[in-house]
Design a protein around this motif. Structure first.
Motif, PDB file in Angstrom:
ATOM      1  N   GLU B 274      -8.517   0.959  -8.325  1.00  0.00           N
ATOM      2  CA  GLU B 274      -9.680   0.859  -7.437  1.00  0.00           C
ATOM      3  C   GLU B 274      -9.499  -0.332  -6.488  1.00  0.00           C
ATOM      4  N   ASP B 275      -9.078  -1.459  -7.040  1.00  0.00           N
ATOM      5  CA  ASP B 275      -8.878  -2.660  -6.221  1.00  0.00           C
ATOM      6  C   ASP B 275      -7.718  -2.504  -5.240  1.00  0.00           C
ATOM      7  N   GLN B 276      -6.708  -1.725  -5.636  1.00  0.00           N
ATOM      8  CA  GLN B 276      -5.583  -1.482  -4.726  1.00  0.00           C
ATOM      9  C   GLN B 276      -6.057  -0.867  -3.411  1.00  0.00           C
ATOM     10  N   ALA B 277      -6.969   0.090  -3.527  1.00  0.00           N
ATOM     11  CA  ALA B 277      -7.488   0.738  -2.320  1.00  0.00           C
ATOM     12  C   ALA B 277      -8.203  -0.289  -1.447  1.00  0.00           C
ATOM     13  N   ILE B 278      -9.052  -1.089  -2.080  1.00  0.00           N
ATOM     14  CA  ILE B 278      -9.796  -2.116  -1.330  1.00  0.00           C
ATOM     15  C   ILE B 278      -8.834  -3.099  -0.674  1.00  0.00           C
ATOM     16  N   GLN B 279      -7.895  -3.601  -1.473  1.00  0.00           N
ATOM     17  CA  GLN B 279      -6.954  -4.608  -0.947  1.00  0.00           C
ATOM     18  C   GLN B 279      -6.075  -4.047   0.168  1.00  0.00           C
ATOM     19  N   THR B 280      -5.639  -2.801   0.004  1.00  0.00           N
ATOM     20  CA  THR B 280      -4.763  -2.218   1.024  1.00  0.00           C
ATOM     21  C   THR B 280      -5.504  -2.116   2.356  1.00  0.00           C
ATOM     22  N   TRP B 281      -6.725  -1.581   2.303  1.00  0.00           N
ATOM     23  CA  TRP B 281      -7.501  -1.450   3.540  1.00  0.00           C
ATOM     24  C   TRP B 281      -7.802  -2.821   4.144  1.00  0.00           C
ATOM     25  N   ASP B 282      -8.307  -3.733   3.309  1.00  0.00           N
ATOM     26  CA  ASP B 282      -8.687  -5.050   3.831  1.00  0.00           C
ATOM     27  C   ASP B 282      -7.483  -5.787   4.424  1.00  0.00           C
ATOM     28  N   SER B 283      -6.359  -5.755   3.713  1.00  0.00           N
ATOM     29  CA  SER B 283      -5.165  -6.440   4.229  1.00  0.00           C
ATOM     30  C   SER B 283      -4.658  -5.757   5.488  1.00  0.00           C
ATOM     31  N   PHE B 284      -4.738  -4.432   5.499  1.00  0.00           N
ATOM     32  CA  PHE B 284      -4.322  -3.710   6.699  1.00  0.00           C
ATOM     33  C   PHE B 284      -5.131  -4.183   7.909  1.00  0.00           C
ATOM     34  N   VAL B 285      -6.444  -4.235   7.751  1.00  0.00           N
ATOM     35  CA  VAL B 285      -7.299  -4.615   8.886  1.00  0.00           C
ATOM     36  C   VAL B 285      -6.963  -6.025   9.362  1.00  0.00           C
ATOM     37  N   LEU B 286      -6.824  -6.953   8.423  1.00  0.00           N
ATOM     38  CA  LEU B 286      -6.479  -8.330   8.800  1.00  0.00           C
ATOM     39  C   LEU B 286      -5.173  -8.378   9.583  1.00  0.00           C
ATOM     40  N   LYS B 287      -4.173  -7.677   9.067  1.00  0.00           N
ATOM     41  CA  LYS B 287      -2.850  -7.706   9.707  1.00  0.00           C
ATOM     42  C   LYS B 287      -2.872  -7.010  11.063  1.00  0.00           C
ATOM     43  N   PHE B 288      -3.574  -5.890  11.119  1.00  0.00           N
ATOM     44  CA  PHE B 288      -3.624  -5.118  12.360  1.00  0.00           C
ATOM     45  C   PHE B 288      -4.313  -5.928  13.465  1.00  0.00           C
ATOM     46  N   VAL B 289      -5.431  -6.532  13.119  1.00  0.00           N
ATOM     47  CA  VAL B 289      -6.176  -7.323  14.108  1.00  0.00           C
ATOM     48  C   VAL B 289      -5.357  -8.544  14.537  1.00  0.00           C
ATOM     49  N   LYS B 290      -4.628  -9.122  13.597  1.00  0.00           N
ATOM     50  CA  LYS B 290      -3.775 -10.266  13.929  1.00  0.00           C
ATOM     51  C   LYS B 290      -2.679  -9.846  14.924  1.00  0.00           C
ATOM     52  N   LEU B 291      -2.075  -8.695  14.679  1.00  0.00           N
ATOM     53  CA  LEU B 291      -1.062  -8.195  15.614  1.00  0.00           C
ATOM     54  C   LEU B 291      -1.686  -7.960  16.989  1.00  0.00           C
ATOM     55  N   TRP B 292      -2.877  -7.379  16.992  1.00  0.00           N
ATOM     56  CA  TRP B 292      -3.600  -7.133  18.251  1.00  0.00           C
ATOM     57  C   TRP B 292      -3.798  -8.457  19.000  1.00  0.00           C
ATOM     58  N   GLU B 293      -4.218  -9.481  18.254  1.00  0.00           N
ATOM     59  CA  GLU B 293      -4.456 -10.797  18.881  1.00  0.00           C
ATOM     60  C   GLU B 293      -3.166 -11.398  19.421  1.00  0.00           C
ATOM     61  N   GLU B 294      -2.088 -11.234  18.667  1.00  0.00           N
ATOM     62  CA  GLU B 294      -0.878 -11.999  18.977  1.00  0.00           C
ATOM     63  C   GLU B 294       0.176 -11.239  19.772  1.00  0.00           C
TER      64      GLU B 294
END
Lengths: 385, 385
Positions: B274-294
């Motif tokens: 259950e936590d894997q799903a949460i962590q995967t999505w949350d980490s994805f969003v953080l990384k994706f937005v960071k790439l967008w910024e940078e």
């Protein structure tokens, strides 16, 4: 071709008649016939320093051939193509004139809405996943996915008008300043334009014309031909419909402005233009849904009909309204203006029209999800003037 | 390659190890090294009468090379390609096992969410119009637009499970009948699935993997590699993310079912899933937005950042939730089931899990526009069991 022209070479004539922004167009005439020859240089006609691939005549021809399958009466017959010289020879549509010029002159074309809606319904339905099998569509997409002209559209329609850009120009700084400044500093409007741009770039709904303004249509009282398809690519259907409606409305505002300032008397003409938009959309929907009912063989929406059709048309309506807004704004602020307005010599009157167009266009973009139908837009038009 | 294997030809061995549905896979070993050789026949491994283009190894290699640019640690190195024999030679990932098998065994992979979210963010961002220039993206699309494997996905995921079809099969007619009948007769659900299919067919958002289930991922405690990219094409990002989450949830339900029926004791494992799903999505969003910024250099969303990012992620979330639902339903009703469930020998227990999965999946598809976040889905999971 020489048989078609008739006589001997010495009796043939060639006249350059292109009045578009991009290409060179000749009418080749002989004693017994004529045709049109369109040639692409590797630059843009009005900006010779701006490079543009000559492959555009290939995309034009390729899309004409596809459209001809489904709508042979609405596109010029293709006669000859030469890749080496980047030239495309096609039927000479005579005595047709460019629709934009007809609208400026206040001409009424009784079959226009019928013909344009037929062209839109036939070409958009038959090149979508509603009609084509998935693999057929992917094969057809191969021919257009590298159409680099699209980048021009992305820039001049969805980007430049919203920033300070050297290509931008407008009629009268004093009258237009506030409205343009308001547009360029409106983060919400620009966000909506960005979303429409995203859909333009990423939504491969059908093989759209890509530049369907009233300068890409030739008319007589009896006939209508769609030309200049070199921007064709797989994009959102609403971009074509919106482009056409936008140009009807640009004409509406230009005539209404002249009437308001006592420069024109025919108050019936703007009513005709207003009705053209309604009739084109309504006839399009009827024809499109009929094609869906009768000819659907594609695998998209394979389970149901009623609900899917309703939602599909609703989405298409929102896209159409949004893209129409974008197409009007770029004609006032961006690189390429339209003769409907440029031909109004009194720049005060012209700029006055243009402010109203910008407000109307902004409203369409911002409210496209809640604007219910064409009658609402007719009310907007009355309110705008 | 012979240098890498070492020794002489007589010391080399080849073992067929493929356990997927489609291709043949050999491990070639020599005294000092090994690699993987994947060969495509012109049919599907599990259904030899079903023809499938051998070009699939070309698409696999082409997409691997693209993904390698942005995420070299997460894909096997490409060593050799032979078009004539339709074979692709690549790094032998050892001692990796297929993630699905690891999950069935109840293994915990501490770096999994970090690695998968990195792969997703890097590949999806860098192949979208956020990163690529419009013309770069169109050029890359040329290589994938004719990937005919997509039609397989359109059929087996978005069509067959919702109709009476010879490819469909399920565990236990008595237990599953009502739920499957309810799904196949639910016009609203099927309409939502059709809309997700439309987006799958028409939305060229990024170069997606196209088949990112837990059988397409190899793992050790320390490493994660994404394999089997032959379904790669330009489609909606949410299809990849949704596929992965769906397969985590399939594993969740299978373990939860075993626990409920006293066949398994480790109640911590489902919490980890259950936590894997949460962590995967949350980490994805953080990384994706960071790439967008940078790293954003593409021309999409060129005006603003905050609002566009928020809306983009919101849309992506809705797609992800919807596609996850579709990916679960097809694994219960459609042609290809998953070992997580098939390995539950007691068909009563298995079918009991499957009913719960179908209800959960239906809920995701129907409510994807209003499901607010991952914690809500965690509550749904608890409620489901």
């Amino acid at each position: 071709m020489s048989v078609q022209l008739g006589g001997i070479k010495e009796n043939w004539s060639a006249q350059e008649v292109g009045d578009g922004n991009i290409n060179y167009v000749w009418i080749i005439k002989g004693p017994s016939g004529a045709f049109v020859l369109k040639q692409a240089a590797d630059f843009i006609r009005i900006v010779p320093t701006w490079r543009l691939t000559k492959k555009r005549v290939w995309w034009e021809r390729r899309s004409f051939l596809e459209y001809f399958k489904y709508c042979p009466s609405r596109v010029p017959k293709q006669i000859f193509f030469n890749e080496q010289y980047s030239l495309n020879v096609m039927e000479y549509c005579h005595p047709h004139i460019i629709l934009r010029k007809g609208l400026i002159s206040g001409n009424i074309y009784p079959k226009l809405a019928e013909h344009v809606s037929e062209y839109l319904a036939q070409t958009l339905f038959h090149t979508s996943d509603l009609y084509l099998k998935s693999e057929e569509k992917r094969k057809l997409m191969m021919d257009f996915v590298d159409n680099s002209l699209i980048h021009l559209t992305e820039s001049v329609i969805f980007h430049e008008p919203y920033i300070t850009h050297q290509n931008n120009h407008w009629t009268n700084e004093q009258i237009l300043h506030d409205e343009i400044s308001s547009i360029q500093s409106d983060a919400f409007l620009k966000f909506e334009v960005s979303q429409l741009k995203e859909k333009f770039m990423n939504f491969t709904q059908a093989l759209i014309h890509g530049d369907l303004h009233t300068g890409s249509i030739m008319v007589t009282n009896e006939d209508t031909k769609i030309i200049d398809t070199e921007f064709a690519f797989f994009g959102p259907m609403g971009f074509d419909i919106g482009a056409y409606l936008a140009n009807l409305w640009l004409s509406y505002f230009s005539h209404q402005g002249l009437i308001k300032h006592g420069k024109e008397e025919n108050t019936q003409y703007t009513k005709w233009l207003e009705d053209q938009a309604i009739q084109t959309w309504d006839s399009f929907v009827l024809k499109f849904v009929k094609l869906w009912e009768e000819e659907k063989k594609g695998e998209m929406y394979s389970f149901d009909t009623g609900l899917a059709q309703t939602k599909f048309i609703e989405n298409l309506w929102q896209d159409t309204v949004g893209y129409a807004g974008c197409k009007m704004i770029r004609r006032i602020i961006g690189i390429a203006h339209v003769e409907d307005l440029e031909s109004i010599k009194d720049t005060q009157i012209r700029a006055d029209c243009e402010v109203k167009i910008l407000k109307f266009a902004k409203h369409l973009i911002l409210n496209r999800r809640t604007i219910p139908h064409m009658n609402y837009i007719s009310s907007l038009l009355s309110t705008s003037m």
